[in-house]
Design a protein around this motif. Structure first.
Motif, mmCIF file in Angstrom:
data_model
loop_
_atom_site.group_PDB
_atom_site.id
_atom_site.type_symbol
_atom_site.label_atom_id
_atom_site.label_comp_id
_atom_site.label_asym_id
_atom_site.label_seq_id
_atom_site.Cartn_x
_atom_site.Cartn_y
_atom_site.Cartn_z
ATOM 1 N N GLY A 1 -82.109 -68.661 38.359
ATOM 2 C CA GLY A 1 -82.080 -68.133 36.995
ATOM 3 C C GLY A 1 -81.073 -67.020 36.822
ATOM 4 O O GLY A 1 -81.273 -66.099 36.038
ATOM 5 N N LYS B 1 -79.691 -70.107 23.202
ATOM 6 C CA LYS B 1 -80.811 -71.028 23.425
ATOM 7 C C LYS B 1 -82.027 -70.267 23.935
ATOM 8 O O LYS B 1 -83.160 -70.491 23.498
ATOM 9 C CB LYS B 1 -80.411 -72.121 24.420
ATOM 10 C CG LYS B 1 -81.509 -73.132 24.704
ATOM 11 C CD LYS B 1 -81.038 -74.186 25.708
ATOM 12 C CE LYS B 1 -82.143 -75.189 26.006
ATOM 13 N NZ LYS B 1 -81.699 -76.207 27.004
ATOM 14 N N LYS B 2 -81.784 -69.347 24.855
ATOM 15 C CA LYS B 2 -82.867 -68.551 25.432
ATOM 16 C C LYS B 2 -83.539 -67.673 24.373
ATOM 17 O O LYS B 2 -84.754 -67.498 24.369
ATOM 18 C CB LYS B 2 -82.302 -67.684 26.562
ATOM 19 C CG LYS B 2 -83.345 -67.064 27.470
ATOM 20 C CD LYS B 2 -82.684 -66.128 28.480
ATOM 21 C CE LYS B 2 -81.662 -66.841 29.333
ATOM 22 N NZ LYS B 2 -81.036 -65.915 30.329
ATOM 23 N N SER B 3 -82.741 -67.130 23.453
ATOM 24 C CA SER B 3 -83.285 -66.235 22.436
ATOM 25 C C SER B 3 -83.993 -66.978 21.309
ATOM 26 O O SER B 3 -84.827 -66.405 20.610
ATOM 27 C CB SER B 3 -82.161 -65.380 21.835
ATOM 28 O OG SER B 3 -81.325 -66.162 20.983
ATOM 29 N N LYS C 1 -78.807 -71.973 39.080
ATOM 30 C CA LYS C 1 -79.799 -72.500 38.132
ATOM 31 C C LYS C 1 -81.214 -72.286 38.663
ATOM 32 O O LYS C 1 -82.127 -71.900 37.924
ATOM 33 C CB LYS C 1 -79.541 -73.985 37.886
ATOM 34 C CG LYS C 1 -80.461 -74.597 36.831
ATOM 35 C CD LYS C 1 -80.087 -76.049 36.568
ATOM 36 C CE LYS C 1 -81.010 -76.657 35.504
ATOM 37 N NZ LYS C 1 -80.679 -78.082 35.244
ATOM 38 N N ARG D 1 -75.978 -70.518 26.297
ATOM 39 C CA ARG D 1 -77.112 -70.275 27.198
ATOM 40 C C ARG D 1 -78.015 -69.173 26.648
ATOM 41 O O ARG D 1 -79.243 -69.332 26.589
ATOM 42 C CB ARG D 1 -76.582 -69.875 28.579
ATOM 43 C CG ARG D 1 -77.662 -69.603 29.628
ATOM 44 C CD ARG D 1 -77.052 -68.930 30.834
ATOM 45 N NE ARG D 1 -76.695 -67.546 30.575
ATOM 46 C CZ ARG D 1 -75.749 -66.878 31.227
ATOM 47 N NH1 ARG D 1 -75.023 -67.467 32.156
ATOM 48 N NH2 ARG D 1 -75.507 -65.606 30.934
ATOM 49 N N GLU D 2 -77.412 -68.058 26.235
ATOM 50 C CA GLU D 2 -78.197 -66.922 25.755
ATOM 51 C C GLU D 2 -78.808 -67.201 24.380
ATOM 52 O O GLU D 2 -79.934 -66.791 24.101
ATOM 53 C CB GLU D 2 -77.326 -65.665 25.708
ATOM 54 C CG GLU D 2 -76.798 -65.227 27.066
ATOM 55 C CD GLU D 2 -77.913 -64.945 28.057
ATOM 56 O OE1 GLU D 2 -78.958 -64.408 27.643
ATOM 57 O OE2 GLU D 2 -77.741 -65.278 29.246
#
Length: 457
Positions: free
Chosen positions: A416, A151-153, A413, A148-149
């Motif tokens: 967030g 992908k976000k970064s 979700k 998750r992190e």
């Protein structure tokens, strides 16, 4: 010239000074001048020529090293220069490992000795394989958090993140000869403390005095700890000062959240987990102390830490995984950015470095009596009015009105947030003196009811 990292003065020769030669060889090399006082003044030797023959033989027999011994003179006073090159392998003197740091010699023991031996062999502590743990023992939630992190970064591609867990670990260089490294266990195992006793975080609230009022211990993989520690501090341990910008409610916490996040991530990345001592976060009304055991690079000081410096990690594999997840920078700028954030916020930061640990102190700006009175008045009027919910709580309740059968995962979700933070808000709203929400039925097939009139908020 004064004594330094590479220069030592001795007025006369003693065989115990072979320890100093051992220390220079294990560090950056250097020179020992015999027949020179502590201030660098040549006082001369009576037996210089004999020492020219004796010292090389004694060093060879004791250390297995060859050193250059040169005869020098000033004003007819003879003295000796012993030139020592840095050794590519660990050198011991009668089983003891000595190391030159600054203008002193240290006897390496415990964790410092372990780290020295690993560095000399080109191995970092977190790269050592662990016996008795396999891929199937690792934690799914920890992989979910990482993906998750990351992908976000944007620091890993979608193709990278679609790999199996085993392939992902291999791509992060967390596997050696088919075995999981210490870094892999710390990052992705649900109970890393099984192998490393201090692999958790202790948080304690002390208020204005020395007595502990309440505390928490956060266990789990480093990714789970990174995901939960900061959120817990801001949800449970910090009080926000409430003010209003027009109709908008503004909350100001004592420490900027991004700075606290950087401090916690640094502690998680750089801790010496072999010490068995957990990361400790001590919280007072206007002060926060974060301490962790660590081993600094040779010759680093507080000044080195606070200036722009080369990124040099004690646990490089753990640091790389945190970088891929977007938690930290790769250029040693995290502390610089954190200190700037705090300065702009009016918070003072202070590092204290000891031989085996480092402590970071945040000193929040204390409110004056007038400010405290105004804050208390605002808080009391807010409590007495109908506006007693955070914006995120109002957003959550509006979502429940429109989606009464939403699962906790769907709510998280939408907001967030991670699942644990979402559960905290749901429990809080349901357990108020006058409950705001209610859940009926089972976890999977139940429904939510909002018990207050949202139109009046």
């Amino acid at each position: 010239m004064p004594e330094s990292q590479n220069i030592e003065y001795k007025e006369s020769w003693r065989d115990e000074y072979i320890k100093w030669i051992c220390g220079f060889a294990n560090a950056q090399g250097g020179k020992i001048f015999v027949g020179v006082d502590d201030k660098g003044h040549v006082i001369g030797l009576q037996n210089a020529k004999k020492l020219m023959e004796d010292i090389p033989n004694k060093v060879r027999d004791a250390l297995g090293l060859l050193v250059d011994v040169n005869l020098l003179s000033v004003d007819s006073k003879e003295y000796i220069e012993i030139s020592i090159s840095p050794s590519t392998y660990p050198v011991n003197y009668k089983g003891e490992y000595h190391y030159r740091t600054g203008s002193t010699k240290q006897l390496l023991q415990g964790a410092s000795l372990t780290q020295f031996l690993l560095n000399k062999t080109g191995t970092k502590w977190d790269a050592v394989p662990v016996d008795g743990v396999s891929f199937r023992d690792l934690d799914k939630e920890s992989f979910d958090i990482f993906r998750r992190e990351a992908k976000k970064s944007g620091r890993m591609t979608a193709q990278d993140l679609s790999m199996t867990d085993e392939e992902l670990l291999d791509s992060l260089n967390l596997v050696v000869d088919g075995k999981l490294t210490r870094a892999a266990v710390l990052l992705f195992h649900r109970k890393p403390e099984k192998w490393f006793g201090g692999a958790y975080v202790k948080i304690g609230f002390f208020g204005d005095g020395p007595d502990l009022q309440y505390q928490d211990e956060i266990y789990g993989s480093l990714f789970i700890q990174a995901d939960r520690v900061v959120e817990l501090i801001y949800l449970k341990y910090f009080k926000a000062r409430i003010s209003y910008d027009g109709l908008i409610r503004v909350e100001r916490y004592p420490i900027p959240k991004d700075a606290m996040r950087e401090a916690v991530y640094n502690a998680l990345m750089h801790s010496n987990y072999s010490s068995g001592v957990p990361i400790q976060i001590r919280i007072h009304e206007n002060e926060v102390l974060i301490s962790n055991d660590c081993i600094f690079p040779a010759n680093w000081t507080v000044e080195t830490l606070m200036q722009r410096h080369r990124s040099e990690q004690y646990n490089p594999k753990i640091a790389n995984a945190f970088f891929r997840a977007g938690y930290v920078e790769a250029w040693g700028r995290g502390i610089e950015n954190m200190c700037k954030l705090c300065k702009d916020y009016g918070v003072k930061t202070e590092y204290t470095v000891h031989p085996g640990d480092v402590m970071l102190a945040f000193f929040a700006k204390q409110e004056t009596a007038a400010t405290q009175s105004a804050t208390q008045s605002t808080t009391q009027s807010t409590t007495q009015s109908t506006q007693k919910y955070l914006p995120i709580e109002i957003k959550l309740m509006h979502y429940l009105v429109a989606n009464p059968r939403a699962t906790q995962g769907q709510i998280a979700k939408y907001l967030g947030m991670n699942l644990n933070t979402t559960k905290y808000y749901l429990n809080k709203l349901g357990k108020l003196e006058v409950p705001a929400i209610k859940h009926e039925g089972t976890t999977r097939k139940g429904s939510w009811m909002v018990l207050i009139d949202l139109e009046n908020l």
